[in-house]
Design an enzyme around this catalytic site. Structure first.
Site, PDB file in Angstrom:
ATOM      1  N   HIS A  57       2.650 -10.409  13.764  1.00 16.33           N
ATOM      2  CA  HIS A  57       2.191  -9.730  12.549  1.00 16.33           C
ATOM      3  C   HIS A  57       3.011  -8.473  12.320  1.00 16.33           C
ATOM      4  CE1 HIS A  57      -0.512  -9.042   9.219  1.00 16.33           C
ATOM      5  NE2 HIS A  57      -0.705  -7.794   9.606  1.00 16.33           N
ATOM      6  N   HIS A  59       4.756  -5.865   9.102  1.00 14.60           N
ATOM      7  CA  HIS A  59       5.141  -5.452   7.752  1.00 14.60           C
ATOM      8  C   HIS A  59       6.348  -4.540   7.968  1.00 14.60           C
ATOM      9  CE1 HIS A  59       1.133  -6.783   6.353  1.00 14.60           C
ATOM     10  NE2 HIS A  59       0.641  -6.116   7.370  1.00 14.60           N
ATOM     11  N   ARG A  80      -3.271   3.907   3.779  1.00 17.73           N
ATOM     12  CA  ARG A  80      -2.826   2.917   2.802  1.00 17.73           C
ATOM     13  C   ARG A  80      -2.202   3.590   1.569  1.00 17.73           C
ATOM     14  NH1 ARG A  80      -6.293  -1.529  -0.594  1.00 17.73           N
ATOM     15  NH2 ARG A  80      -6.744   0.358  -1.779  1.00 17.73           N
ATOM     16  N   TYR A 119       4.069  -9.373   1.082  1.00 18.75           N
ATOM     17  CA  TYR A 119       3.392  -9.384  -0.223  1.00 18.75           C
ATOM     18  C   TYR A 119       4.089  -8.512  -1.275  1.00 18.75           C
ATOM     19  CZ  TYR A 119       1.234  -5.321   2.061  1.00 18.75           C
ATOM     20  OH  TYR A 119       1.023  -4.153   2.747  1.00 18.75           O
ATOM     21  N   HIS A 206      -3.996 -12.525   1.545  1.00 20.43           N
ATOM     22  CA  HIS A 206      -3.926 -11.131   1.991  1.00 20.43           C
ATOM     23  C   HIS A 206      -5.215 -10.724   2.692  1.00 20.43           C
ATOM     24  CE1 HIS A 206      -4.335  -6.791   1.950  1.00 20.43           C
ATOM     25  NE2 HIS A 206      -3.026  -6.771   2.095  1.00 20.43           N
ATOM     26  N   HIS A 233      -5.555 -11.364   6.880  1.00 13.68           N
ATOM     27  CA  HIS A 233      -6.174 -10.134   7.416  1.00 13.68           C
ATOM     28  C   HIS A 233      -7.687 -10.339   7.406  1.00 13.68           C
ATOM     29  CE1 HIS A 233      -2.564  -7.632   5.771  1.00 13.68           C
ATOM     30  NE2 HIS A 233      -2.483  -7.611   7.075  1.00 13.68           N
ATOM     31  N   GLU A 236     -10.769  -6.094   9.494  1.00 18.38           N
ATOM     32  CA  GLU A 236     -10.179  -4.936  10.175  1.00 18.38           C
ATOM     33  C   GLU A 236     -11.090  -3.726   9.986  1.00 18.38           C
ATOM     34  OE1 GLU A 236      -6.296  -3.899   8.708  1.00 18.38           O
ATOM     35  OE2 GLU A 236      -5.952  -2.369  10.228  1.00 18.38           O
ATOM     36  N   HIS A 270      -6.317  -9.265  13.194  1.00 17.38           N
ATOM     37  CA  HIS A 270      -7.243  -8.191  13.563  1.00 17.38           C
ATOM     38  C   HIS A 270      -8.560  -8.765  14.089  1.00 17.38           C
ATOM     39  CE1 HIS A 270      -4.443  -5.371  11.905  1.00 17.38           C
ATOM     40  NE2 HIS A 270      -4.609  -5.806  10.674  1.00 17.38           N
ATOM     41  N   ASP A 321       2.483  -4.971  13.542  1.00 14.97           N
ATOM     42  CA  ASP A 321       1.796  -4.611  12.304  1.00 14.97           C
ATOM     43  C   ASP A 321       2.407  -3.389  11.616  1.00 14.97           C
ATOM     44  OD1 ASP A 321       0.015  -4.438  10.228  1.00 14.97           O
ATOM     45  OD2 ASP A 321      -1.752  -4.022  11.428  1.00 14.97           O
TER      46      ASP A 321
HETATM   47 ZN   LIG Z   1      -1.194  -6.275   8.281  1.00 16.59          ZN
END
Ligand SMILES: [Zn+2]
Length: 453
Positions: A57, A59, A80, A119, A206, A233, A236, A270, A321
């Site tokens: 995993h 990004h 985020r 994404y 997602h 996901h 989480e 997660h 991640d």
């Molecule tokens: Zn992620």
């Protein structure tokens, strides 16, 4: 192209064997001979050789947040907001430079396959690029330059939450509008990558926040019919569980289960806040779980119930991640050590089980079932851990302690050699294909922070 390796130690699935000859032809292992002298012309790997590590995993662009978001207050949601700022600055060229450096860092850490949960599909405002898969192509070139295998998990992202609030300006770059448009783009990517031998396409939902039930069912149906890995996901955040209960009267796991998303092709990422019923559903579906403990602790998410998962036979995988660190040894031991803190007890997962998560089970979860083992027929992906550092000195004097010494004490910096499909990617701690990885990282990060300034 045939090549023969001679390893001081090699992991053959349940123990380290000394003096192992590994013969390779056309990228596959054709013979494993423990306890043999080095044949003439063999490439010597001193230290402990493992199957290549699978990062299940990732990004890649979150690498730009390292050091910028880890201190001070805040939670997942404030993190985020910062992550979205970086996403807003990326175009295919900048993304390729950043991802090349990030994947090269992964190679230096012994990672031979990475699953990129992708994404960031479209241009600013959601306008598709001329090639609607331009961003995926950037990731493919980046992985090829860095010498690692790639699973591009093409991710469906349609909405900002259960209340169907409009997408914000960054989120518009994630959305294809509907599941049919997404599926058409994925089809284009799959045919474009048909002849690729180091890049594969998988799919992702997602999250239950970002995808409605009919659309998640479409992803599940595609994964089933085309036999693609599907990642999602899952739980989480307790806030996601609460919102899902409020909107649907169900947990996220129940919702996925009822809409055909949970199957042997599925990896839940997660699964931090899951109930006993949720775990039963994941186990019954034959799903794997990818834990990302260094990210989960950085974001103050919580600790996933890894011991119960393992007891229920759920295969575990590991992911870097958010790239807070890129070190699968740290991820592996954190899975066990966090559980010890929760239970105030030791020993739920053995070093051998944690190594399986970092190698064989991770590779399976990302759609490379032929990788992750040192065995005849397996992909010739190898990573060697030096045993002469201050961290591991003395461990090799007792082969029985080697697995635990490596899992609980090694770091990414102990990786000396990385082989992918029989070809050298890292030699003596130096990347063979990308020179000066730290400088590449620095330059890619600098160009993004200049935009921000
Ligand atoms: Zn992620």
């Amino acid at each position: 192209v045939a090549v023969t390796f001679h390893t001081e130690w090699a992991w053959t699935g349940d123990r380290f064997e000394p003096d192992v000859v590994i013969e390779v032809d056309l990228g596959r292992i054709t013979r494993v001979g423990p306890g043999e002298p080095a044949p003439d012309g063999a490439v010597h790997l001193s230290g402990a050789t493992l199957p290549g590590l699978a990062n299940a995993h990732s990004h890649a662009f979150h690498r730009a947040l390292r050091g910028r978001t880890h201190a001070g207050a805040g939670d997942f949601w404030s993190w985020r907001a910062q992550m979205y700022r970086v996403a807003g600055h990326l175009d295919p060229e900048r993304y390729e430079r950043l991802a090349t450096a990030c994947f090269a860092e992964m190679a230096l850490a012994g990672i031979t396959v990475v699953a990129e949960f992708h994404y960031l599909h479209h241009g600013p405002g959601g306008e598709p690029y001329d090639d609607p898969n331009a961003m995926a192509e950037s990731l493919r070139s980046a992985a090829a330059t860095a010498g690692v295998r790639l699973t591009l998990l093409d991710t469906l992202y349609l909405r900002s939450g259960f209340d169907d609030a409009p997408l914000d300006s960054v989120q518009q770059r994630f959305s294809d509008g509907d599941a049919d448009e997404w599926a058409a783009r994925v089809e284009g990517l799959r045919s474009a990558w048909d002849g690729e031998d180091r890049a594969r396409v998988g799919v992702a939902v997602h999250s239950v926040r970002a995808v409605d039930v009919d659309s998640m069912a479409a992803v599940g149906a595609l994964a089933t019919s085309a036999r693609l890995p599907l990642h999602v996901h899952l739980s989480e955040q307790t806030a996601e569980n609460d919102a899902c209960q409020f909107a649907h009267g169900r947990s996220p796991t129940e919702l996925l289960d009822e809409h055909g998303v949970l199957g042997p092709f599925t990896t839940a990422v997660h699964a931090t806040h899951v109930s006993a019923d949720d775990l039963d559903r994941l186990a019954a579906g034959g799903c794997a779980v990818c834990l990302c403990p260094t990210t989960e602790r950085d974001l103050a998410d919580g600790v996933g119930p890894a011991w119960v998962m393992a007891e229920q036979g759920i295969p575990l995988a590991l992911g870097s991640d958010s790239q807070a660190v890129i070190d699968l040894f740290e991820e592996a031991r954190a899975v066990e050590l966090h559980e010890r803190l929760v239970h105030r007890e030791r020993g739920g997962l053995s070093a051998e089980a944690l190594l399986a998560a970092a190698t064989e089970d991770g590779a399976e979860a990302v759609g490379w079932p032929e990788a992750g083992r040192i065995a005849v027929g397996a992909a010739a992906d190898l990573v060697t851990v030096g045993l002469d550092s201050v961290r591991l000195a003395g461990a090799a004097d007792d082969a029985a302690i080697l697995p635990a010494a490596i899992v609980f004490s090694a770091t990414a910096a102990d990786v000396t050699d990385v082989i992918v499909a029989g070809e050298p990617v890292v030699r003596d701690g130096r990347h063979v294909l990308v020179d000066d990885v730290p400088e590449r990282l620095r330059a890619a990060l600098a160009e993004l922070s200049e935009i921000d300034a």
